[in-house]
Structure formats: structure tokens, C-alpha cells
Scaffold this motif. Structure first.
Motif, PDB file in Angstrom:
ATOM      1  N   ASP A  55       0.645  -1.358   0.022  1.00 24.36           N
ATOM      2  CA  ASP A  55       0.066  -0.180  -0.211  1.00 24.36           C
ATOM      3  C   ASP A  55       0.840   1.239  -0.047  1.00 24.36           C
ATOM      4  O   ASP A  55       0.433   2.211  -0.064  1.00 24.36           O
ATOM      5  N   GLN A  56       2.097   1.048   0.071  1.00 25.00           N
ATOM      6  CA  GLN A  56       2.979   2.206   0.029  1.00 25.00           C
ATOM      7  C   GLN A  56       4.413   1.767  -0.641  1.00 25.00           C
ATOM      8  O   GLN A  56       4.753   0.681  -0.071  1.00 25.00           O
ATOM      9  N   TYR A  57       5.304   2.530  -0.936  1.00 18.79           N
ATOM     10  CA  TYR A  57       6.539   2.077  -1.479  1.00 18.79           C
ATOM     11  C   TYR A  57       7.604   3.505  -1.632  1.00 18.79           C
ATOM     12  O   TYR A  57       6.889   4.323  -2.476  1.00 18.79           O
ATOM     13  N   PRO A  58       8.851   3.246  -1.226  1.00 13.18           N
ATOM     14  CA  PRO A  58       9.469   4.339  -1.792  1.00 13.18           C
ATOM     15  C   PRO A  58       9.975   4.159  -3.023  1.00 13.18           C
ATOM     16  O   PRO A  58      10.611   3.424  -3.497  1.00 13.18           O
ATOM     17  N   TYR A  59       9.787   5.409  -3.803  1.00 12.51           N
ATOM     18  CA  TYR A  59      10.264   5.430  -5.180  1.00 12.51           C
ATOM     19  C   TYR A  59      10.878   6.786  -5.752  1.00 12.51           C
ATOM     20  O   TYR A  59      10.152   7.935  -5.527  1.00 12.51           O
TER      21      TYR A  59
END
Length: 248
Positions: A55-59
Motif C-alpha cells: 500500500d506504499q513504497y519508496p520510489y
């Protein structure tokens, strides 16, 4: 980006096959799938490996998250990274050296860490307040004072002379907004800005803050056309920055 998970799976499979043809290999551990509430959850498999759903990810240095308040965690992470940078340079801030050098180090080494990518944030009073509270705490640490000393914020800023974080991020966003609005090519930044994905009735309650809401308050609904006048846009920027530097 795809409209269905099936389409996404086909795109990833094509990418995996094309990568192998030129001697490259996809890193499945770093490949993640995110979807909004309108997509039914189902596994996406590429080359026999099921891609993890998150539901979230560092990009590209920022946490990407869907839904309301999607910048809260990113701001909290930015503050944490700012304190980490401040801690590495604490020996400089506590040494008996001219304040102008400490100010320069803070503005060039700590502030950029806290404000990286800020031009893409949806500004709210709460977001600005959190950043300013963190900066004030760092400034007190620079001067070796605490809240018990009852020194006013204005006096602390007069001593440290650091750039106000609200001024920095609002200036960055205004400049970026003008830059994107003046683009005449077909790049994604302009496409995403003009995209209107919501259809049908919206939910009950206050609508989520949009990226351009605070820009419209200063430049009006035709702000993209106004950005074409660089001089006029620059003068309006002062009012835009002022609305955030007076908050909190």
C-alpha cells in the motif's frame, strides 16, 4: 500504470521478456504492485514469481501512497531523515565557530534533505506546522537552548538566520508549477497535472486537498495560463509564499 491487474501482468511479462533479450534481469524483490480501491485484489505473476502487493513504497526518494493523507508519512519520513542529517553534523553545530558557517551548513546539508520533492506535495496547514516545529527544534539545538528558556521563535530565528522551511518548500512548488504549466511538449508531468480521474459522485465529507488548490487561491482557476507570463508569475509568487510563511 494499467487499468486492470491483468493488463499490468501482461505489461510486466513483456518487460521481463524484453529485458532478457538484451541480457538484463528484473529484480522481483524490488518490483511491487499497488492498486486503488476500484481494483479487485488478485495476484500478479511474472516469470513464475508472484509480485508482492503493497500500500506504499519508496520510489525515487519519496514514499508513494494512495488514498487520503498520502503525504503525512512522507513528511514524517522527511523529518526523520532531517534529524539524521542534523545528527551527523551535530559536532559542527555545537562547536565554537561563527554562526554564519553553521547557518550555511544547515541550509545546504539539512534543509535539502527535509524538503526533497516538496514541490509535489499537497500543502496543508498541518503539514507545514509539522515541518516548522521540527526546524525550530533543530534551531534550539544549534543554539544550545531549550523550551524552558522561554526564548521566542523570532529571537531564535534572528540568531540562527537559517532559511524558513515553509518559505523554501512554497518557493520550490511555485517555481515548479510555473515550469510545468509552461511546457509545450507531451511529457508526463503536464499530463498528470491535467488528468481528471474521478468519475461519478464523490464521497460524503470534505474532499481531499488537491495539489493545485493553494495555487488557485493566489492565481485563480486560470493559473496555468497566467504562468505563461514569467514576470507576472514571479510577482504572484511572493503572495503565494507569504500565505504559507505566516502559518504556524
Amino acid at each position: 500504470m494499467a487499468e486492470t491487474l491483468e493488463e499490468l501482468g501482461e505489461m510486466l511479462t513483456d518487460l521481463n521478456d524484453a529485458s532478457k533479450q538484451v541480457g538484463l534481469k528484473m529484480n522481483m524483490d524490488k518490483t511491487k504492485v499497488m492498486s486503488n480501491e476500484h481494483v479487485s485484489s488478485s495476484p500478479v505473476t511474472v516469470g513464475g514469481v508472484t509480485i508482492e502487493v503493497v500500500d506504499q513504497y519508496p520510489y525515487l526518494g519519496q514514499v508513494i501512497r494512495l488514498g487520503k493523507s498520502n503525504f503525512d508519512k512522507e513528511v514524517a519520513r522527511r523529518i526523520q531523515l532531517g534529524w539524521a542529517a542534523f545528527g551527523k553534523l551535530r559536532h559542527i553545530f555545537t562547536e565554537n565557530i561563527p554562526q554564519c558557517l553553521k547557518t550555511k551548513v544547515f541550509n545546504q546539508c539539512v534543509l535539502p534533505v527535509m524538503t526533497y520533492g516538496a514541490e509535489t506535495w499537497c500543502f496543508t496547514k498541518g503539514l507545514i506546522h509539522k515541518l516548522r516545529v521540527a526546524q525550530r527544534a533543530m534551531e534550539r539545538a544549534m543554539l544550545g537552548v531549550s523550551l524552558r528558556d522561554r526564548i521566542r521563535n523570532e529571537e531564535i530565528r534572528r540568531r540562527t538566520k537559517v532559511t524558513d522551511i515553509a518559505k523554501r518548500i512554497s518557493t520550490l512548488k511555485w517555481q515548479w508549477a510555473g515550469h510545468v504549466a509552461r511546457r509545450a511538449d507531451d511529457r508526463w508531468s503536464r499530463k498528470v497535472l491535467e488528468w481528471r480521474p474521478r468519475v461519478g459522485k464523490r464521497r460524503v465529507g470534505r474532499p481531499p486537498t488537491r495539489w493545485s488548490d493553494d495555487l488557485r487561491k493566489v492565481a485563480g482557476s486560470r493559473w496555468m495560463q497566467m504562468a505563461g507570463d514569467r514576470l507576472g508569475w514571479r510577482s504572484l509568487g511572493e503572495a503565494y509564499v507569504q500565505q504559507w510563511t505566516t502559518e504556524g
